[in-house]
Design a protein around this motif. Structure first.
Motif, PDB file in Angstrom:
ATOM      1  N   TYR A  10       6.936  -0.457  -7.267  1.00  0.00           N
ATOM      2  CA  TYR A  10       6.383   0.879  -7.040  1.00  0.00           C
ATOM      3  C   TYR A  10       5.746   1.440  -8.315  1.00  0.00           C
ATOM      4  O   TYR A  10       4.620   1.931  -8.297  1.00  0.00           O
ATOM      5  N   VAL A  11       6.456   1.347  -9.423  1.00  0.00           N
ATOM      6  CA  VAL A  11       5.926   1.841 -10.696  1.00  0.00           C
ATOM      7  C   VAL A  11       4.717   1.003 -11.126  1.00  0.00           C
ATOM      8  O   VAL A  11       3.754   1.525 -11.691  1.00  0.00           O
ATOM      9  N   ILE A  14       1.774   2.300  -9.354  1.00  0.00           N
ATOM     10  CA  ILE A  14       1.347   3.564  -9.960  1.00  0.00           C
ATOM     11  C   ILE A  14       0.520   3.287 -11.212  1.00  0.00           C
ATOM     12  O   ILE A  14      -0.507   3.925 -11.456  1.00  0.00           O
ATOM     13  N   ALA A  17      -2.887   2.261 -10.133  1.00  0.00           N
ATOM     14  CA  ALA A  17      -3.643   3.418  -9.666  1.00  0.00           C
ATOM     15  C   ALA A  17      -4.142   4.262 -10.836  1.00  0.00           C
ATOM     16  O   ALA A  17      -5.282   4.748 -10.816  1.00  0.00           O
ATOM     17  N   LEU A  18      -3.318   4.437 -11.860  1.00  0.00           N
ATOM     18  CA  LEU A  18      -3.741   5.187 -13.037  1.00  0.00           C
ATOM     19  C   LEU A  18      -4.905   4.493 -13.738  1.00  0.00           C
ATOM     20  O   LEU A  18      -5.890   5.143 -14.116  1.00  0.00           O
TER      21      LEU A  18
END
Length: 113
Positions: A10-11, A14, A17-18
């Motif tokens: 999950y991280v 992220i 996505a960043l």
């Protein structure tokens, strides 16, 4: 261990996505430079990717060649972002190479079985 792997995944997403979102935001603005989202995304992606490569699953490990390929791509992205972060503008080819390598890294994760 499965819960830890899922949190890392999950991280990791992220971070992706960043990195990609920050790059697209800069590209759309017309000013090609490395922003904080890109820097943090590359750091998060690299660190969580290393964590995800640990043997946390029972018997369902990714191929070592895939892990090495993803590590090399993540290191290239991180180095390109880190050493360009203080420039006012980044060369268009350099910036597009960061975006391209990010997309290739995601493609390796999805399509390499």
């Amino acid at each position: 261990m499965e819960a830890l792997r899922l949190v890392l995944l999950y991280v990791h997403l992220i971070g992706f996505a960043l990195l990609l979102g920050g790059a697209i935001a800069q590209y759309v603005s017309g000013r090609l430079r490395i922003n904080a989202a890109m820097l943090w995304g590359s750091v998060i992606g690299l660190l969580t990717g290393i964590g995800l490569s640990a043997p946390l699953r029972d018997g369902d490990e990714p191929a070592p060649a895939k892990l090495v390929t993803k590590l090399v791509l993540a290191l290239l992205i991180f180095v390109m972002v880190f050493f360009s972060r203080k420039r006012e503008t980044v060369n268009r080819g350099h910036f597009l190479a960061i975006v391209g390598l990010t997309l290739v890294n995601a493609a390796v994760a999805v399509f390499w079985r």
